[in-house]
Write an enzyme that holds these catalytic residues in place. Structure first.
Site, PDB file in Angstrom:
ATOM      1  N   VAL A  16      -0.962   7.520   4.757  1.00 37.28           N
ATOM      2  CA  VAL A  16      -1.228   7.216   6.174  1.00 37.28           C
ATOM      3  C   VAL A  16      -0.578   8.254   7.093  1.00 37.28           C
ATOM      4  O   VAL A  16      -1.222   8.768   8.022  1.00 37.28           O
ATOM      5  CB  VAL A  16      -0.727   5.794   6.529  1.00 37.28           C
ATOM      6  CG1 VAL A  16      -1.008   5.484   7.995  1.00 37.28           C
ATOM      7  CG2 VAL A  16      -1.379   4.748   5.630  1.00 37.28           C
ATOM      8  N   ARG A  47      11.035  11.041   1.860  1.00 32.73           N
ATOM      9  CA  ARG A  47      12.063  10.825   0.837  1.00 32.73           C
ATOM     10  C   ARG A  47      12.339  12.128   0.094  1.00 32.73           C
ATOM     11  O   ARG A  47      13.465  12.483  -0.172  1.00 32.73           O
ATOM     12  CB  ARG A  47      11.540   9.756  -0.126  1.00 32.73           C
ATOM     13  CG  ARG A  47      12.555   8.985  -0.860  1.00 32.73           C
ATOM     14  CD  ARG A  47      11.936   7.768  -1.506  1.00 32.73           C
ATOM     15  NE  ARG A  47      10.490   7.887  -1.644  1.00 32.73           N
ATOM     16  CZ  ARG A  47       9.685   6.880  -1.889  1.00 32.73           C
ATOM     17  NH1 ARG A  47      10.173   5.664  -2.018  1.00 32.73           N
ATOM     18  NH2 ARG A  47       8.383   7.053  -2.012  1.00 32.73           N
ATOM     19  N   VAL A 134      -3.088  -4.972   9.394  1.00 29.88           N
ATOM     20  CA  VAL A 134      -4.090  -5.936   8.925  1.00 29.88           C
ATOM     21  C   VAL A 134      -5.474  -5.301   8.999  1.00 29.88           C
ATOM     22  O   VAL A 134      -5.889  -4.817  10.048  1.00 29.88           O
ATOM     23  CB  VAL A 134      -4.069  -7.219   9.782  1.00 29.88           C
ATOM     24  CG1 VAL A 134      -5.171  -8.183   9.340  1.00 29.88           C
ATOM     25  CG2 VAL A 134      -2.707  -7.896   9.717  1.00 29.88           C
ATOM     26  N   GLY A 136      -6.722  -2.516   7.878  1.00 28.54           N
ATOM     27  CA  GLY A 136      -6.792  -1.058   8.016  1.00 28.54           C
ATOM     28  C   GLY A 136      -7.362  -0.570   9.330  1.00 28.54           C
ATOM     29  O   GLY A 136      -6.774  -0.760  10.392  1.00 28.54           O
ATOM     30  N   ILE A 138      -9.966  -1.558  11.022  1.00 35.21           N
ATOM     31  CA  ILE A 138     -10.723  -2.491  11.876  1.00 35.21           C
ATOM     32  C   ILE A 138      -9.865  -2.900  13.075  1.00 35.21           C
ATOM     33  O   ILE A 138      -8.755  -3.392  12.887  1.00 35.21           O
ATOM     34  CB  ILE A 138     -11.117  -3.784  11.111  1.00 35.21           C
ATOM     35  CG1 ILE A 138     -11.870  -3.454   9.821  1.00 35.21           C
ATOM     36  CG2 ILE A 138     -11.929  -4.713  12.005  1.00 35.21           C
ATOM     37  CD1 ILE A 138     -12.189  -4.686   8.974  1.00 35.21           C
ATOM     38  N   ASP A 203      -0.367  -8.539  -0.912  1.00 34.79           N
ATOM     39  CA  ASP A 203      -0.699  -7.739   0.276  1.00 34.79           C
ATOM     40  C   ASP A 203      -1.604  -8.550   1.212  1.00 34.79           C
ATOM     41  O   ASP A 203      -1.353  -8.632   2.418  1.00 34.79           O
ATOM     42  CB  ASP A 203      -1.400  -6.437  -0.168  1.00 34.79           C
ATOM     43  CG  ASP A 203      -1.868  -5.609   1.011  1.00 34.79           C
ATOM     44  OD1 ASP A 203      -1.032  -4.929   1.628  1.00 34.79           O
ATOM     45  OD2 ASP A 203      -3.079  -5.649   1.328  1.00 34.79           O
ATOM     46  N   LYS A 207      -0.893 -10.144   5.055  1.00 34.32           N
ATOM     47  CA  LYS A 207      -1.818  -9.974   6.182  1.00 34.32           C
ATOM     48  C   LYS A 207      -2.231 -11.324   6.770  1.00 34.32           C
ATOM     49  O   LYS A 207      -2.250 -11.495   7.994  1.00 34.32           O
ATOM     50  CB  LYS A 207      -3.053  -9.194   5.725  1.00 34.32           C
ATOM     51  CG  LYS A 207      -2.732  -7.735   5.397  1.00 34.32           C
ATOM     52  CD  LYS A 207      -3.857  -7.079   4.629  1.00 34.32           C
ATOM     53  CE  LYS A 207      -3.557  -5.613   4.359  1.00 34.32           C
ATOM     54  NZ  LYS A 207      -4.445  -4.998   3.372  1.00 34.32           N
ATOM     55  N   GLY A 308      -7.198   3.215   3.150  1.00 32.26           N
ATOM     56  CA  GLY A 308      -7.433   4.655   3.086  1.00 32.26           C
ATOM     57  C   GLY A 308      -6.764   5.357   4.255  1.00 32.26           C
ATOM     58  O   GLY A 308      -6.552   4.757   5.319  1.00 32.26           O
TER      59      GLY A 308
HETATM   60  P1  NAP Z   1       2.757   6.208   0.709  1.00 34.07           P
HETATM   61  O1  NAP Z   1       1.601   7.102   0.484  1.00 34.07           O
HETATM   62  O2  NAP Z   1       3.541   5.728  -0.454  1.00 34.07           O
HETATM   63  O3  NAP Z   1       3.744   6.956   1.732  1.00 34.07           O
HETATM   64  C1  NAP Z   1       5.018   6.479   2.036  1.00 34.07           C
HETATM   65  C2  NAP Z   1       5.784   7.584   2.745  1.00 34.07           C
HETATM   66  O4  NAP Z   1       7.053   7.099   3.151  1.00 34.07           O
HETATM   67  C3  NAP Z   1       6.056   8.811   1.863  1.00 34.07           C
HETATM   68  O5  NAP Z   1       5.897   9.985   2.613  1.00 34.07           O
HETATM   69  C4  NAP Z   1       7.519   8.644   1.454  1.00 34.07           C
HETATM   70  O6  NAP Z   1       8.185   9.874   1.262  1.00 34.07           O
HETATM   71  C5  NAP Z   1       8.082   7.971   2.692  1.00 34.07           C
HETATM   72  N1  NAP Z   1       9.256   7.162   2.403  1.00 34.07           N
HETATM   73  C6  NAP Z   1       9.319   6.061   1.618  1.00 34.07           C
HETATM   74  N2  NAP Z   1      10.594   5.598   1.610  1.00 34.07           N
HETATM   75  C7  NAP Z   1      11.305   6.414   2.401  1.00 34.07           C
HETATM   76  C8  NAP Z   1      12.671   6.458   2.800  1.00 34.07           C
HETATM   77  N3  NAP Z   1      13.542   5.551   2.354  1.00 34.07           N
HETATM   78  N4  NAP Z   1      13.070   7.434   3.641  1.00 34.07           N
HETATM   79  C9  NAP Z   1      12.184   8.359   4.092  1.00 34.07           C
HETATM   80  N5  NAP Z   1      10.875   8.364   3.767  1.00 34.07           N
HETATM   81  C10 NAP Z   1      10.457   7.397   2.925  1.00 34.07           C
HETATM   82  O7  NAP Z   1       2.322   4.923   1.520  1.00 34.07           O
HETATM   83  P2  NAP Z   1       1.057   4.748   2.481  1.00 34.07           P
HETATM   84  O8  NAP Z   1      -0.127   4.366   1.671  1.00 34.07           O
HETATM   85  O9  NAP Z   1       0.961   5.893   3.423  1.00 34.07           O
HETATM   86  O10 NAP Z   1       1.463   3.407   3.256  1.00 34.07           O
HETATM   87  C11 NAP Z   1       2.439   3.426   4.276  1.00 34.07           C
HETATM   88  C12 NAP Z   1       2.467   2.080   4.991  1.00 34.07           C
HETATM   89  O11 NAP Z   1       1.185   1.829   5.542  1.00 34.07           O
HETATM   90  C13 NAP Z   1       2.775   0.885   4.083  1.00 34.07           C
HETATM   91  O12 NAP Z   1       3.482  -0.078   4.826  1.00 34.07           O
HETATM   92  C14 NAP Z   1       1.391   0.352   3.732  1.00 34.07           C
HETATM   93  O13 NAP Z   1       1.418  -1.022   3.407  1.00 34.07           O
HETATM   94  C15 NAP Z   1       0.688   0.584   5.039  1.00 34.07           C
HETATM   95  N6  NAP Z   1      -0.764   0.703   4.961  1.00 34.07           N
HETATM   96  C16 NAP Z   1      -1.347   1.519   4.048  1.00 34.07           C
HETATM   97  C17 NAP Z   1      -2.719   1.629   4.006  1.00 34.07           C
HETATM   98  C18 NAP Z   1      -3.417   2.499   3.012  1.00 34.07           C
HETATM   99  O14 NAP Z   1      -4.647   2.401   2.893  1.00 34.07           O
HETATM  100  N7  NAP Z   1      -2.699   3.369   2.275  1.00 34.07           N
HETATM  101  C19 NAP Z   1      -3.506   0.883   4.905  1.00 34.07           C
HETATM  102  C20 NAP Z   1      -2.885   0.040   5.836  1.00 34.07           C
HETATM  103  C21 NAP Z   1      -1.511  -0.040   5.855  1.00 34.07           C
HETATM  104  P3  NAP Z   1       7.755  10.856   0.052  1.00 34.07           P
HETATM  105  O15 NAP Z   1       6.372  11.332   0.395  1.00 34.07           O
HETATM  106  O16 NAP Z   1       8.745  11.954   0.099  1.00 34.07           O
HETATM  107  O17 NAP Z   1       7.790  10.025  -1.191  1.00 34.07           O
HETATM  108  N1  HSE Z   2      -3.241  -1.675  -0.142  1.00 35.54           N
HETATM  109  C1  HSE Z   2      -3.963  -2.101   0.995  1.00 35.54           C
HETATM  110  C2  HSE Z   2      -5.381  -2.456   0.587  1.00 35.54           C
HETATM  111  C3  HSE Z   2      -3.955  -1.045   2.040  1.00 35.54           C
HETATM  112  O1  HSE Z   2      -5.793  -2.136  -0.529  1.00 35.54           O
HETATM  113  O2  HSE Z   2      -6.088  -3.059   1.388  1.00 35.54           O
HETATM  114  C4  HSE Z   2      -4.523  -1.502   3.361  1.00 35.54           C
HETATM  115  O3  HSE Z   2      -3.680  -2.430   3.967  1.00 35.54           O
END
Ligand code: NAP
Ligand code: HSE
Length: 445
Positions: A16, A47, A134, A136, A138, A203, A207, A308
């Site tokens: 994201v 991280r 919630v 994504g 939408i 998850d 939501k 996504g």
């Molecule tokens: P992700 O790809 O795992 O990215 C997480 C990021 O946070 C990484 O850059 C990681 O660093 C960094 N991070 C984690 N712990 C950290 C810490 N303690 N200190 C500093 N940086 C830290 O996750 P994502 O898919 O982008 O999701 C992020 C959030 O959005 C989550 O809450 C997820 O539920 C929400 N979300 C995701 C989606 C989706 O479709 N992916 C949709 C809606 C909501 P590194 O890169 O160095 O590991």
């Molecule tokens: N892991 C979540 C999903 C990301 O698959 O819907 C969006 O919140």
């Protein structure tokens, strides 16, 4: 007029965060032309500083000290897209306490600690916005909290997890193996860091807890949601569904009911057999859909990409602009006070069900099973039997038959007690799947 830049600290640069940086770069000038705001990300906390992020950005933009970003007096606003509870909770608290608006996509955090964080945002007089948490991309949270604030919402029902929808689509349409379908959802950036959260239903539970809290104005946390994921859904269940005009989806449902003059709330996540003609049946891949039923508005449906990088970044960016505009105006949005939720116990819920049993294939067995159902006031809507040598009989011994029932609406407590009686029958080898069915009766309630 304050025309200095709005300086943003970004916590997390994964799926994201990196999509947000790219989208903001692409849209910066258009946003500036429409709002007069110059929004720039001045620090990004990650991280692992050595990881390549596929972005051409100055190395000194990145830090591994997220707390320093939050505490930096030169940063006006925090976007949290790192996920998880710790350290995200402390970081969001610290940002709000320091008077910095926060935009987050973190449903796990809000489902457990939303009430505390919303109160902290209110007392600091700043925004805590979470459209991306919630469904994504939408735009659903803003309509729910603003447009529907006065609506007597009765039920919210949705497909709110892109990973499980994508897995079930692959299993149904391409006969894909579960693990292969999960690996693909992970590669496409849909899954949580720990995909158990997706496939276990947690998850979607987070939501629907957030949605229930806003829709009903009462604090519903993730632990109050009755949760069942998709890990027990078998290829046989999917085949049964397809042959009988259903599609299996993971549904999240929040409901308000009047029980003996008192209001009770319920929130649940379950696999459900959805009739193929129902609008929710056509929700495939990473798409989500949310139905809202209200006494005044009737039925509403929201549809779009639920997971996504790009769709989620779109929702985060909308919040970021909103929070920046509010910051400049000295205004903020508020969820308002949340009451204590009175919950209906899950055993009190009722639904039509699909039941799959394996029994000894001999005369009188079907009649015995049907009479147990009848004795317990469970009405059968349809029934089919498959012998060991039939298409659905793959896992059966030569003397076994598979018997699949779809029932009319029945209470969960009664159903569980009846299943115990069936298990005790000498002729019943095992009770297999028990999956709720979204029936016309469901819609007529
Ligand atoms: P992700 O790809 O795992 O990215 C997480 C990021 O946070 C990484 O850059 C990681 O660093 C960094 N991070 C984690 N712990 C950290 C810490 N303690 N200190 C500093 N940086 C830290 O996750 P994502 O898919 O982008 O999701 C992020 C959030 O959005 C989550 O809450 C997820 O539920 C929400 N979300 C995701 C989606 C989706 O479709 N992916 C949709 C809606 C909501 P590194 O890169 O160095 O590991
Ligand atoms: N892991 C979540 C999903 C990301 O698959 O819907 C969006 O919140």
């Amino acid at each position: 007029v304050n025309d200095s830049p709005v300086r943003v600290g970004l916590l997390g640069c994964g799926t994201v965060g990196s999509a947000l940086l790219a989208l903001l770069e692409r849209q910066h000038d258009a946003i500036s032309a429409r709002t007069g705001l110059d929004i720039i990300v001045t620090k990004v906390a990650v991280r692992d500083l050595s990881r390549s992020r596929g972005l051409e950005l100055p190395v000194d933009l990145f830090t591994d000290d997220a707390a320093a970003v939050v505490g930096d007096p030169d940063i006006d606003l925090i976007v949290e897209v790192m996920g998880g509870i710790d350290p995200a909770r402390d970081l969001v608290r610290a940002a709000l306490a320091g008077g910095k608006p926060v935009v987050t996509a973190n449903k796990a955090l809000l489902a457990d600690h939303g009430a505390e964080l919303f109160a902290a945002a209110d007392s600091a007089g700043v925004d805590l916005l979470f459209e991306a948490a919630v469904a994504g991309g939408i735009p659903f949270i803003r309509p729910l909290r603003e447009s529907l604030l006065g609506e007597p919402v009765r039920r919210v029902m949705g497909i709110m997890n892109g990973t499980t929808t994508s897995i079930l689509t692959k299993m149904t349409e391409a006969g894909a193996d579960y693990s292969e379908a999960l690996a693909e959802a992970q590669a496409l950036g849909y899954a949580e860091a720990d995909p158990t959260a997706d496939v276990g239903g947690f998850d979607a539970a987070a939501k629907i807890a957030i949605v229930a809290s806003i829709a009903f104005g009462a604090e519903v946390t993730a632990s109050m949601v009755d949760v069942e994921g998709i890990t027990a859904v078998s290829a046989d269940d999917i085949a049964f569904a397809s042959r009988n005009g259903f599609v299996i989806k993971l549904l999240a449902v929040a409901e308000r009911a009047d029980v003996d003059g008192a209001e009770q709330l319920s929130a649940a996540v379950h696999p459900v057999l959805v009739p193929a003609h129902h609008p929710l049946a056509s929700v495939r891949e990473s798409f989500n859909a949310v139905f809202v039923e209200g006494d005044a508005v009737g039925e509403l449906m929201f549809y779009g990409r639920g997971a996504g990088g790009d769709p989620t970044a779109s929702a985060v960016l909308g919040d970021l602009i909103d929070a920046a505009v509010n910051l400049r105006r000295g205004a903020h949005a508020s969820i308002g006070a949340l009451a204590v939720a009175v919950l209906r116990p899950p055993a009190e819920a009722s639904s039509a069900h699909y039941l799959s049993l394996v029994a000894v294939d001999r005369p009188g067995v079907l009649a015995a099973i049907a009479s147990v159902l009848g004795d317990n006031s469970i009405s059968i809507a349809s029934m089919s039997q498959s012998a060991a040598d039939s298409e659905l009989g793959g896992a059966l011994a030569a003397d076994e038959a598979r018997i699949d029932f779809v029932t009319h609406r029945t209470g969960r407590r009664n159903l569980e007690a009846t299943l115990d009686v069936l298990r005790s029958l000498e002729s019943v080898r095992r009770v297999g799947s028990v999956i709720r069915v979204l029936s016309e009766e469901e819609d007529e309630r």
